[in-house]
Design a protein around this motif. Structure first.
Motif, mmCIF file in Angstrom:
data_model
loop_
_atom_site.group_PDB
_atom_site.id
_atom_site.type_symbol
_atom_site.label_atom_id
_atom_site.label_comp_id
_atom_site.label_asym_id
_atom_site.label_seq_id
_atom_site.Cartn_x
_atom_site.Cartn_y
_atom_site.Cartn_z
ATOM 1 N N SER A 39 0.816 -1.219 0.000
ATOM 2 C CA SER A 39 0.000 0.000 0.000
ATOM 3 C C SER A 39 0.846 1.264 0.000
ATOM 4 C CB SER A 39 -0.922 0.002 1.216
ATOM 5 O OG SER A 39 -0.180 -0.109 2.407
ATOM 6 N N GLY A 40 2.122 1.129 0.231
ATOM 7 C CA GLY A 40 2.980 2.309 0.244
ATOM 8 C C GLY A 40 4.250 2.029 1.024
ATOM 9 N N GLY A 41 4.841 3.072 1.553
ATOM 10 C CA GLY A 41 6.081 2.948 2.301
ATOM 11 C C GLY A 41 7.272 3.343 1.459
ATOM 12 N N ALA A 42 8.402 3.432 2.097
ATOM 13 C CA ALA A 42 9.624 3.894 1.430
ATOM 14 C C ALA A 42 10.049 2.990 0.280
ATOM 15 C CB ALA A 42 10.754 4.020 2.445
ATOM 16 N N GLU A 43 9.729 1.697 0.362
ATOM 17 C CA GLU A 43 10.118 0.760 -0.690
ATOM 18 C C GLU A 43 9.186 0.819 -1.901
ATOM 19 O OE1 GLU A 43 10.682 -3.219 0.681
ATOM 20 O OE2 GLU A 43 11.569 -2.544 2.541
ATOM 21 N N ALA B 211 19.183 5.446 0.707
ATOM 22 C CA ALA B 211 18.137 6.478 0.752
ATOM 23 C C ALA B 211 16.813 5.902 1.254
ATOM 24 C CB ALA B 211 17.951 7.103 -0.626
ATOM 25 N N ILE B 212 16.515 4.658 0.881
ATOM 26 C CA ILE B 212 15.280 4.017 1.336
ATOM 27 C C ILE B 212 15.434 3.535 2.770
ATOM 28 C CG2 ILE B 212 13.698 2.094 0.932
ATOM 29 C CD1 ILE B 212 14.396 2.320 -2.048
ATOM 30 N N GLY B 213 16.579 2.946 3.091
ATOM 31 C CA GLY B 213 16.819 2.441 4.442
ATOM 32 C C GLY B 213 16.744 3.522 5.499
ATOM 33 N N LYS B 214 17.213 4.694 5.177
ATOM 34 C CA LYS B 214 17.162 5.805 6.137
ATOM 35 C C LYS B 214 15.724 6.230 6.409
ATOM 36 C CE LYS B 214 21.767 7.405 5.064
ATOM 37 N NZ LYS B 214 22.599 8.369 4.358
ATOM 38 N N LYS B 215 14.855 6.068 5.418
ATOM 39 C CA LYS B 215 13.445 6.424 5.603
ATOM 40 C C LYS B 215 12.669 5.310 6.306
ATOM 41 C CE LYS B 215 13.134 9.220 1.420
ATOM 42 N NZ LYS B 215 12.582 9.256 0.056
ATOM 43 N N SER B 216 12.875 4.073 5.860
ATOM 44 C CA SER B 216 12.031 2.995 6.363
ATOM 45 C C SER B 216 12.464 2.453 7.722
ATOM 46 C CB SER B 216 11.942 1.864 5.341
ATOM 47 O OG SER B 216 13.199 1.319 5.073
ATOM 48 N N TRP B 217 13.722 2.501 8.038
ATOM 49 C CA TRP B 217 14.179 1.950 9.317
ATOM 50 C C TRP B 217 14.985 2.958 10.128
ATOM 51 C CZ3 TRP B 217 16.082 -2.299 5.726
ATOM 52 C CH2 TRP B 217 15.038 -3.154 5.396
ATOM 53 N N LYS B 218 14.827 4.220 9.824
ATOM 54 C CA LYS B 218 15.516 5.300 10.545
ATOM 55 C C LYS B 218 17.023 5.077 10.613
ATOM 56 C CE LYS B 218 11.400 6.175 13.161
ATOM 57 N NZ LYS B 218 10.594 5.532 14.131
ATOM 58 N N GLY B 219 17.566 4.461 9.567
ATOM 59 C CA GLY B 219 19.003 4.259 9.487
ATOM 60 C C GLY B 219 19.568 3.195 10.403
ATOM 61 N N LYS B 220 18.728 2.332 10.993
ATOM 62 C CA LYS B 220 19.199 1.299 11.920
ATOM 63 C C LYS B 220 19.774 0.075 11.223
ATOM 64 C CE LYS B 220 16.822 -0.012 15.432
ATOM 65 N NZ LYS B 220 15.730 -0.449 16.309
ATOM 66 N N TYR B 221 19.306 -0.204 9.993
ATOM 67 C CA TYR B 221 19.690 -1.431 9.295
ATOM 68 C C TYR B 221 20.120 -1.133 7.867
ATOM 69 C CZ TYR B 221 16.966 -3.415 13.120
ATOM 70 O OH TYR B 221 16.468 -3.734 14.340
ATOM 71 N N ARG B 222 20.990 -1.978 7.350
ATOM 72 C CA ARG B 222 21.417 -1.837 5.949
ATOM 73 C C ARG B 222 20.618 -2.725 5.011
ATOM 74 N NH1 ARG B 222 27.137 -5.004 5.571
ATOM 75 N NH2 ARG B 222 26.630 -5.427 3.406
ATOM 76 N N GLY B 223 19.844 -3.608 5.568
ATOM 77 C CA GLY B 223 19.042 -4.531 4.781
ATOM 78 C C GLY B 223 18.391 -5.559 5.675
#
Length: 167
Positions: free
Chosen positions: A30-34, A89-101
């Motif tokens: 439905s949406g999200g950074a990805e 750029a997506i990781g910083k939005k979706s996980w607040k920069g906590k994870y690389r994948g």
């Protein structure tokens, strides 16, 4: 500050649900950074493990929370954990920069219920926010091309591992 390449992977599970014909359940996010375009917004159910949760238990929980599906039997699992890196750029939005994948443990399940059990708009009886806006059964061979490109190598591997389950 930690370099993006040095961040940990988020532990997750993924579920390939196969119907009696051998088609795979996919949902459109439905949406999200990805969510970058309409073509690559489809995916199989997947999500993070809770602290101390066993992967198979997490897979069943995530499946129910995203699709309302409970009527399944386990067919197979990928022996190792599969990982993918998410663009910074997506990781910083979706996980607040906590994870690389994510590193994911994948399971194949046979759906033994009827399609009306699937309720993506009120998953888990309405206890969880919907993650999908539509769903369908798709031939397994088509699934990787519908996923966001940075996840495609994992999906290619999952299809290869579970191809023997399709008649």
């Amino acid at each position: 500050m930690t370099r993006y390449e040095d961040l940990p992977y988020r532990q997750c599970v993924g579920v390939m649900v196969l119907n009696r014909k051998g088609d795979v359940f996919i949902g459109r996010r439905s949406g999200g950074a990805e969510h970058v375009d309409a073509t690559h917004s489809w995916q199989m159910p997947q999500g993070g493990l809770d602290d101390g949760e066993e992967p198979f238990d997490g897979a069943l929980r995530e499946l129910h929370e995203e699709t309302n599906i409970k009527s399944v039997t386990k067919l197979a699992e990928v022996d190792e954990w599969l990982a993918y890196d998410i663009p910074a750029a997506i990781g910083k939005k979706s996980w607040k920069g906590k994870y690389r994948g994510q590193t994911q443990k994948w399971f194949a399940l046979r759906f033994t219920g009827v399609d009306k059990e699937i309720d993506i708009l009120r998953p888990a009886g309405g206890a969880h926010k919907p993650e999908f806006v539509e769903w369908r059964w798709e031939p397994m061979r088509n699934v990787p091309k519908l996923i966001i490109p940075f996840k495609r190598p994992v999906y290619d591997r999952v299809v290869k591992e579970f191809a023997h389950l399709v008649k």
